[in-house]
Design an enzyme around this catalytic site. Sequence first.
Site, mmCIF file in Angstrom:
data_model
loop_
_atom_site.group_PDB
_atom_site.id
_atom_site.type_symbol
_atom_site.label_atom_id
_atom_site.label_comp_id
_atom_site.label_asym_id
_atom_site.label_seq_id
_atom_site.Cartn_x
_atom_site.Cartn_y
_atom_site.Cartn_z
ATOM 1 N N SER A 290 0.852 -1.196 0.000
ATOM 2 C CA SER A 290 0.000 0.000 0.000
ATOM 3 C C SER A 290 0.881 1.238 0.000
ATOM 4 O O SER A 290 2.030 1.187 0.435
ATOM 5 C CB SER A 290 -0.899 0.019 1.238
ATOM 6 O OG SER A 290 -0.158 0.372 2.396
ATOM 7 N N ASP A 291 0.349 2.352 -0.475
ATOM 8 C CA ASP A 291 1.048 3.612 -0.263
ATOM 9 C C ASP A 291 0.883 3.984 1.209
ATOM 10 O O ASP A 291 0.102 3.378 1.947
ATOM 11 C CB ASP A 291 0.506 4.704 -1.182
ATOM 12 C CG ASP A 291 1.569 5.744 -1.521
ATOM 13 O OD1 ASP A 291 2.486 5.942 -0.693
ATOM 14 O OD2 ASP A 291 1.488 6.362 -2.590
ATOM 15 N N TRP A 292 1.619 4.993 1.628
ATOM 16 C CA TRP A 292 1.704 5.358 3.053
ATOM 17 C C TRP A 292 0.314 5.634 3.648
ATOM 18 O O TRP A 292 -0.363 6.588 3.266
ATOM 19 C CB TRP A 292 2.578 6.591 3.201
ATOM 20 C CG TRP A 292 2.845 7.023 4.610
ATOM 21 C CD1 TRP A 292 1.929 7.432 5.535
ATOM 22 C CD2 TRP A 292 4.117 7.100 5.256
ATOM 23 N NE1 TRP A 292 2.543 7.763 6.714
ATOM 24 C CE2 TRP A 292 3.898 7.569 6.563
ATOM 25 C CE3 TRP A 292 5.421 6.826 4.858
ATOM 26 C CZ2 TRP A 292 4.929 7.776 7.477
ATOM 27 C CZ3 TRP A 292 6.445 7.027 5.755
ATOM 28 C CH2 TRP A 292 6.200 7.501 7.057
ATOM 29 N N GLY A 293 -0.110 4.770 4.562
ATOM 30 C CA GLY A 293 -1.373 4.990 5.263
ATOM 31 C C GLY A 293 -2.610 4.801 4.415
ATOM 32 O O GLY A 293 -3.721 5.108 4.864
ATOM 33 N N ALA A 294 -2.451 4.284 3.183
ATOM 34 C CA ALA A 294 -3.585 4.249 2.253
ATOM 35 C C ALA A 294 -4.675 3.281 2.684
ATOM 36 O O ALA A 294 -5.844 3.466 2.324
ATOM 37 C CB ALA A 294 -3.100 3.892 0.853
#
Length: 737
Positions: A290-294
Amino acid sequence: MKKVKFFGIIMLLVFFLGGCNSANEQKMATNEHEARVDALLAKMTLKEKLGQLMQYTGAGEVTGPVEGTYSRLDKIKAGEAGSMLNVNGASYTRKLQQIAVEETRLGIPLIFGYDVIHGYKTIFPVPLGEAASWNLESIEKAARIAAEEAASAGQHWTFAPMVDIARDARWGRVMEGAGEDTYYGSLVAAARVRGFQGKDLSANNTIVACAKHFAAYGAAQAGRDYYTTEVSERTFREIYLPPFKAAVDAGVLTFMSAFNDLNGIPTSGNAFLTKQVLINEWNFQGFVVSDWGAVQQMINHRYVKDLKQATEVSFNAGVHMDMENNAYFTHLEELINDGKVSLSQVDEAVRRILLVKAKLGLFEDPYKYCDTTHEKNTLLKAEFLEFARQSARESFVLLKNQKNTLPLSENIKSVALIGPLANSKVDMMGTWSARGDAKDVITLKEELEKRADLKVNFVKGSNINDEKNNEFEQALAAAKKSDVVIFAVGEEAMMSGEALSRMDIRIPEVQRKLMEYVLKSGKPTVLVLFNGRPLSLVWENQNLDAILDVWLPGTMAGPAIADVLFGAYNPSGKLPMSFPYDVGQCPIFYNHKNSGRPATQERYTSKYIDGPNEALFPFAFGLSYTTFEYANLKLDKTTIGMNDSLHISVDVKNTGSRAGEEVVHLFVNDSFASITPAVKQLRGFEKIKLEAGETKNVLFSIHPKDLAFVGFDLNWITEPGEFEVEVKDLKAIFVVK
């Protein structure tokens, strides 16, 4: 002749057998990796498996919101972290790797990730600038050098390349990609993957690449970062997916989900994307992060009610690793107990992650990337810096050159160097500059002042974007006592990149006022434009003599710019993205479709009433210090079948007085089709170098598959019919039967 033929046959046999041996060796290595991973999986507890699905940020740079206050060291010691990001340096990564390998039950090594976007320590031009070089070998080599430096400093994995197609200059992240064209973007994506991963991923100078952001992130509405994307599946498959497929074909081992929602479903929970397209259709064997915190941010999308549901949706959609959410470790066990996630799914995700670690050789030697001596000897090598200089000057695009203002004459004894970017080291590197250090940057001011025969009258003139400390009078005085004025203006580093979208894509007003004031001197003017995106340059194009777009050029900014200003290098860059007249035209791109009422002088046609339809500086535009003439466009046949190839040739002559490089572009136009076609599509290019007076014959080949489009049933098809090829202003017709 017989000896030559015999030798040739022997060499072919050697090559064939060598290829077979290489393929066999790769197959054996894969089998060994799989056996090792399967044996390890059989020993792992559920907690240890869930730990492999987690990635946490270290104590270094933070590139997103950090959730929680848990100790990263505790996570590593407990076997609850499979990966770390933003951890740098051979010494520090060794420290953390030792904890993972020597203080946990199974000793599974960590994989360290980092945003190595356009260089690690030696910083190259921002990727959009690199793309302006139209030199795939150079782009690949820059990624190779970045990988060597990053690997020496303990990195295993880069969150690059960004392969999003971007057509809206307002979006700050256009600087990370290759521009607006799918065909070119696909080739650049593959080149960057090859550069990062090299030919042997188990070597100590290669890193795993990550294709991002999956997918259509570049189509965010209104150019606003993280925002909604709404595209038809046909456009999605035809425009936005091919660069990702090219990355898969080039062997990329990881993907990153995007922040946006796509047609109403957040990409980090979009099973159509990750399961159907990436894994099932493309047979992708790596893993998705995942992208950061997505994962958690799906709550803000109002797609899920809480983090537990976000975990369920994301993991079931095929996102294997959770970046900086702490969601998977917190909720997956409960979801397994609830019957909403299966243990076999967890095993599959862990297996994919462990296989990448195995391919990196981390099980054989987890400390292979942790050699401080090798790190010291690798970073900022002289040959790396020299290539950064070459890469930068290849990226520069000459947008205007009235009265041959450039290159600067040898008779010039003094220049007025004016602008806030003339001596700003940190801004030369752009955003996502990894471990680049401003002290290593050479600015334009520093480089010009090295010239013993040149008087540099430097005045900053203004700040980047405010009216404080203006030095307009001092700038005008400097211009009056100089032979030529060089304006060093544009965007600072933090005006393009992630979360840096702009509504106004002109040069900031205070800098425009500065230039306008200095024009009173009456001296010749050169704009050296620093930017991470296409800008609206109407005033500059109307009022300045020459415009050289140097993007944000990296560590060797000054030497590269001076090389071009004084003619040691003839600019050869071409725009990979259209520069609009006005922000109101955005998104703007060359391969648009036609209207049922194409623009004419008549009222009821498709046009603006207050400006042109076309771009100020269109896709593939770029001038040179010499001139080129195109002639003799020829097709080897005028009709081809579905299994034939068409060969196209054109003569290109350097009609000027100095050597130069030219990018020859081949466009194709489908006369009509069952799905309305674009007005034209890039289908080939070649960069050539010509001496003054020299002519070269440039050859292209087109196969009917190159004319394919996504049809009504969403499958790729090539239809028979009439097509037009276009090279510069030359055109020719052929028919596919």
